[in-house]
Design an enzyme around this catalytic site. Structure first.
Site, short mmCIF file in Angstrom:
data_model
loop_
_atom_site.label_atom_id
_atom_site.label_comp_id
_atom_site.label_asym_id
_atom_site.label_seq_id
_atom_site.Cartn_x
_atom_site.Cartn_y
_atom_site.Cartn_z
N GLU A 117 -34.23 98.15 -68.19
CA GLU A 117 -34.75 98.15 -66.81
C GLU A 117 -33.60 98.01 -65.83
O GLU A 117 -32.71 97.21 -66.05
CB GLU A 117 -35.69 96.95 -66.59
N CYS A 412 -1.09 105.70 -26.60
CA CYS A 412 -1.48 106.45 -27.80
C CYS A 412 -0.35 106.44 -28.82
O CYS A 412 0.78 106.79 -28.48
CB CYS A 412 -1.83 107.88 -27.39
N CYS A 430 -7.45 108.28 -26.18
CA CYS A 430 -6.17 108.72 -25.65
C CYS A 430 -6.47 109.66 -24.50
O CYS A 430 -7.31 110.55 -24.60
CB CYS A 430 -5.40 109.46 -26.74
#
Ligand code: IVH
Length: 678
Positions: A117, A412, A430
Site C-alpha cells: 500500500e 543590474c 532592470c
C-alpha cells in the site's frame, strides 16, 4: 417531536440519504451522478426543512459538513486498541531481512503474500461507527490516547457519516490517513499568501494544521481527504481471512481505499512494487513517503504479533526524502529576459527528491522577507514531484552570528542600469530594457513585432542568430546590417537577406505611437502608447514629462508613469535612442489635438464585415486618430457601426437598437473630411 408531519420527516430522511449518496459518488468514487447545481438545490431544501423543524436536526446530517463556528476543546480519548506505528526499511537489504524474520517466525519456507500500500503522508485517524453511524473520531496522539476531533472529521466529504450497505457489525473501528492532495495544498497556500497569512511548508503540515482548527467551519474549507487502511471489529465473525478482503469490506461500507494497492507474492515482488510505485510517485495527485508491506493473512498477522510499538507483520519501505536541510551560502540576482530581477539562493549541495540541488529560486524580496532569509542560514529545501526546488523554511536557531541580510542590489548585475521596484509590484526590474544584454533578444523581438515596427521576416530564430553572432546588440544595430552579413547566417539565402534589409529599411519612419510601443517600456501597451502620442505629440515631450503630467493621459496611473520615467531616466536607454536617430530612424510626430478638438472624442465605434480599401486595424487606427474608441460589440451606447462586406449579427443588432450605420464609402468620406488620409 411529534408535531412534525410524517411527510416532512420522510422527506428529510430521504434528502439526507440522497445527499450522502451523491457525496459518496463524488468524493469516494470520483464519479458524480448529478450536476452540482442539482446537489445544491437538494442541500438547500434540507437546510430549509431543518431550520423550520429544529427538532429534526441530527449530528450526522450532511448539512453539518460545513462545520460549526463553536470552539472544540479536543477532549482526550483513550484508544480501544492502541494505534501502533511501523518499523522502517531504508534499503532493499533491510526489506529482505524483514521478510526473513517473518518467515523464520512462521517457520515458512515458501513465499509470503504481502499487501503493498502507498504510505500516504498525512495523519492517522481512528473512526468509530456504532450501528453504522460515525460517533467518534480521534487522532493517534501517543498511540494510547489521542484527541477527539469528531466535529472536524465530519466536514471531510470522503468520510462516511453513515456506513453504506447493511452487513456491518454494531461496533466498527476504521483507521486511515487524512491527507491533503497536492492541488488543494497549492491552492490553499496561494489563498493564505494572498491574505497575508502564514503558508504551510508541505501538504502534511497543512493537513495537520487543518485538523487542529478549533472551528470546524475552517476545517470544512480545507481540501482534506480520507483513505482507509485498516479496520477492527468487536464481532470477529464478520472478519474475512485476509487484510486485502477486510479492506474490500471497508470499501463496501463507503470508504475510499487506495487504488494503487496490490498483492505481492514474496519479497522480490515487493521490491518490484516499490520500484513501480516510486516511478509513479511524482504523477500521483497526493504525496507519499514510501510503501507499506503487510502480511496478507490475518491469522499469520495474529501469530506474528507485536514487538514494542510496531507490528511484526508490517514494515514501511521509505522513498528518498523530499525535504532536507542545507545552508544558503549566498544569494545572487538573475536578470530574466523581460528584466525581472530574481534572487537565487546558492546552496550547499544537497540530495533531495532524487536529485542533487545547489540552487533554489527565492522569487522576490517579499518572499525573502516572509521567510526571513539571511546568508548563512540553515533552511528546509523541498523538491516534490518535478516542481523546482523551494526554500520553505529557515531554522532560526541555526543562524550564525552576524549573518548578513539579503539586499536587492541597486544596479543590474548584467548591465549596470538602475534596478527599480515600482510601489505595489513584487518584482524588481532592470530599467535598461533597450540596452541590457540579458534583455536583448526580447527587446528586439518586441521592437520588430507586427504591432510595433512590423519588420517582416525578423523572427525569433533569426534574432537568436544575430545576437549570438554578435551582429546586433541593440535595436539600433538592426539598421546597420548589410545584406552580405545576413546572408552569411545559417539557412539565409541572398533573396531573404535582401528582403529583410528592405523590411528593416521600411521601418525607418514609424508613426510616433508605434515607435513608443516598440521601445518595450513596461506596461506601455498599444493603447497607452497611442494615448501618450496623442497627448504629448513628440517623443521629447514624453521623455521629459514628469510622473504627474504623464498621469493626465487616459489609462496611465502611478505604476505606468513610474515605468515610463525610469525608462527615460536611464542614460543607456537614451544612448540607444540617440543611436536609432543616428541610424536614420525618424518618427512622425503627431499633430496634437486637445480632447475637445478631436471630432469623435467620447464616441465608441464598432467595425464589422470586410473592408476593401483598408484593413480593420487601419480603419481602427484612423478612427482613433479622430478620438474615437473602437469596441468589439454593439450596445445602445455605440455611436456608429461601420459595416463592410458580409457584415452579420453586429449589423443586425445595430439596426435593432437604432444605432447609425456607415458603409465603407461613408467612412472614407468622414475620414477625408477631417483631414485623415485614406
Ligand atoms: S498501517 C500497525 N498503512 O504511517 C499499522 N499506515 O509510520 C499501523 N500510514 O501512523 C499503520 N499510509 O499515519 C498503515 N497504508 C498505510 C499507511 C500508514 C500511511 C501512516 C500512518 C501511521 C504511520 C506509521
Amino acid at each position: 417531536m411529534t408535531n412534525v408531519p410524517e411527510t416532512i420527516r420522510k422527506r428529510v430522511d430521504s434528502l439526507r440519504a440522497t445527499l450522502e449518496d451523491h457525496n459518496y459518488y463524488y468524493y469516494v468514487q470520483d464519479d458524480p451522478r448529478i450536476p452540482d447545481a442539482e446537489y445544491d438545490r437538494l442541500f438547500r431544501e434540507l437546510q430549509k426543512l431543518e431550520a423550520e423543524h429544529p427538532e429534526l436536526a441530527t449530528e450526522d446530517s450532511p448539512t453539518r459538513r460545513v462545520g460549526s463556528s463553536a470552539e472544540t476543546s479536543f477532549e482526550e480519548v483513550t484508544h480501544r486498541l492502541p494505534m501502533l506505528s511501523l518499523d522502517n526499511a531504508f534499503s532493499e537489504d533491510e526489506l529482505r531481512d524483514f521478510d526473513h524474520r517473518v518467515r523464520d517466525r512462521l517457520g515458512e519456507d515458501g513465499a509470503i503474500e504481502y499487501v503493498c500500500e502507498p504510505k500516504l503522508d498525512g495523519l492517522a485517524v481512528s473512526l468509530h461507527y456504532e450501528n453504522g453511524t460515525l460517533t467518534r473520531a480521534a487522532t493517534r496522539g501517543d498511540g494510547y490516547t489521542g484527541e477527539d476531533i469528531t466535529a472536524n472529521i465530519r466536514t471531510i466529504p470522503s468520510v462516511p457519516l453513515k456506513l453504506r450497505g447493511s452487513g456491518y457489525p454494531d461496533l466498527v473501528e476504521v483507521r486511515g490517513e487524512v491527507y491533503m492532495p497536492r492541488a488543494g495544498f497549492e491552492k490553499l497556500n496561494e489563498r493564505l499568501a494572498e491574505q497575508g497569512e502564514k503558508t504551510f511548508v508541505n501538504p502534511r503540515n497543512a493537513a495537520a494544521g487543518s485538523l487542529r482548527q478549533k472551528k470546524s467551519t475552517v476545517t470544512a474549507r480545507r481540501p482534506l481527504e480520507l483513505c482507509a487502511y485498516s479496520m477492527a471489529v468487536t464481532d470477529e465473525s464478520v472478519l474475512p481471512e485476509t487484510h486485502w478482503d477486510s479492506l474490500q469490506l471497508v470499501r463496501d461500507w463507503g470508504f475510499r481505499i487506495n487504488p494503487e494497492m496490490r498483492k505481492a507474492e514474496g519479497v522480490e515482488a515487493c521490491l518490484d512494487a516499490y520500484n513501480e510505485l516510486m516511478a509513479k510517485r511524482d504523477s500521483l495527485p497526493y504525496e507519499i513517503d514510501g510503501i507499506v508491506f503487510k502480511v496478507n493473512r490475518l491469522d499469520l498477522q495474529q501469530e506474528l504479533g507485536f514487538v514494542s510499538r510496531a507490528p511484526r507483520w508490517a514494515i514501511a519501505h521509505k522513498f528518498p526524502a523530499q525535504e532536507e536541510l542545507t545552508i544558503i551560502e549566498d544569494v545572487e540576482f538573475q536578470v530574466g529576459r523581460t528584466g525581472a530581477v530574481t534572487p537565487v539562493a546558492r546552496l550547499k549541495p544537497v540530495f533531495v527528491g532524487g536529485v542533487t540541488v545547489s540552487n533554489a529560486t527565492l522569487h522576490n524580496m517579499d518572499e525573502i522577507r516572509r521567510l526571513d532569509v539571511h546568508i548563512g542560514d540553515t533552511v528546509f529545501i523541498r523538491r516534490a514531484g518535478d516542481v523546482i526546488p523551494q526554500v520553505v523554511k529557515v531554522v532560526p536557531e541555526k543562524r550564525p552570528a552576524m549573518a548578513p541580510m539579503v539586499e536587492m542590489p541597486e544596479h543590474c548585475p548584467v548591465c549596470g542600469s538602475d534596478i527599480v521596484q515600482i510601489e505595489g509590484e513584487a518584482v524588481a526590474r532592470c530599467s535598461g530594457g533597450l540596452y541590457c544584454p540579458a534583455q536583448r533578444k526580447e527587446a528586439i523581438r518586441h521592437y520588430a513585432s507586427r504591432k510595433a515596427m512590423d519588420i517582416e521576416g525578423l523572427g525569433d530564430r533569426l534574432i537568436e542568430m544575430l545576437v549570438d553572432e554578435g551582429m546586433v546588440s541593440t535595436v539600433a544595430d538592426l539598421y546597420r546590417l548589410t545584406k552580405f552579413q545576413i546572408a552569411s547566417l545559417e539557412r539565409m539565402g541572398d533573396k531573404s537577406a535582401a528582403n529583410l534589409v528592405a523590411a528593416i529599411d521600411r521601418s525607418r519612419e514609424p508613426v510616433l505611437w508605434r515607435f513608443l510601443y516598440a521601445l518595450g517600456i513596461r506596461e506601455v501597451g498599444e493603447a497607452t502608447a497611442k494615448g501618450l502620442a496623442a497627448h504629448f505629440g513628440t517623443l521629447e515631450a514624453i521623455s521629459e514629462a514628469d510622473e504627474e503630467s504623464l498621469q493626465t493621459v487616459p489609462d496611465v496611473g502611478p505604476i505606468v508613469a513610474g515605468h515610463i520615467r525610469s525608462f527615460f531616466d536611464q542614460p543607456h536607454n537614451q544612448e540607444t535612442l540617440a543611436a536609432l536617430k543616428e541610424a536614420g530612424v525618424t518618427w512622425q510626430e503627431e499633430q496634437v489635438l486637445s480632447v475637445d478638438e478631436q471630432p469623435l472624442s467620447g464616441q465608441t465605434w464598432v467595425l464589422t464585415g470586410t473592408l476593401s480599401g483598408m484593413t480593420r486595424d487601419e480603419a481602427k487606427e484612423k478612427l482613433e486618430q479622430l478620438g474615437a474608441k473602437v469596441a468589439g460589440s454593439v450596445s445602445r451606447k455605440t455611436a456608429c457601426v461601420v459595416a463592410g462586406e458580409a457584415a452579420g449579427s453586429k449589423l443586425t443588432k445595430a439596426e435593432q437598437l437604432g444605432v447609425p450605420v456607415l458603409d465603407e464609402a461613408g467612412l472614407a468620406d468622414l475620414l477625408r473630411e477631417h483631414g485623415v488620409e485614406v
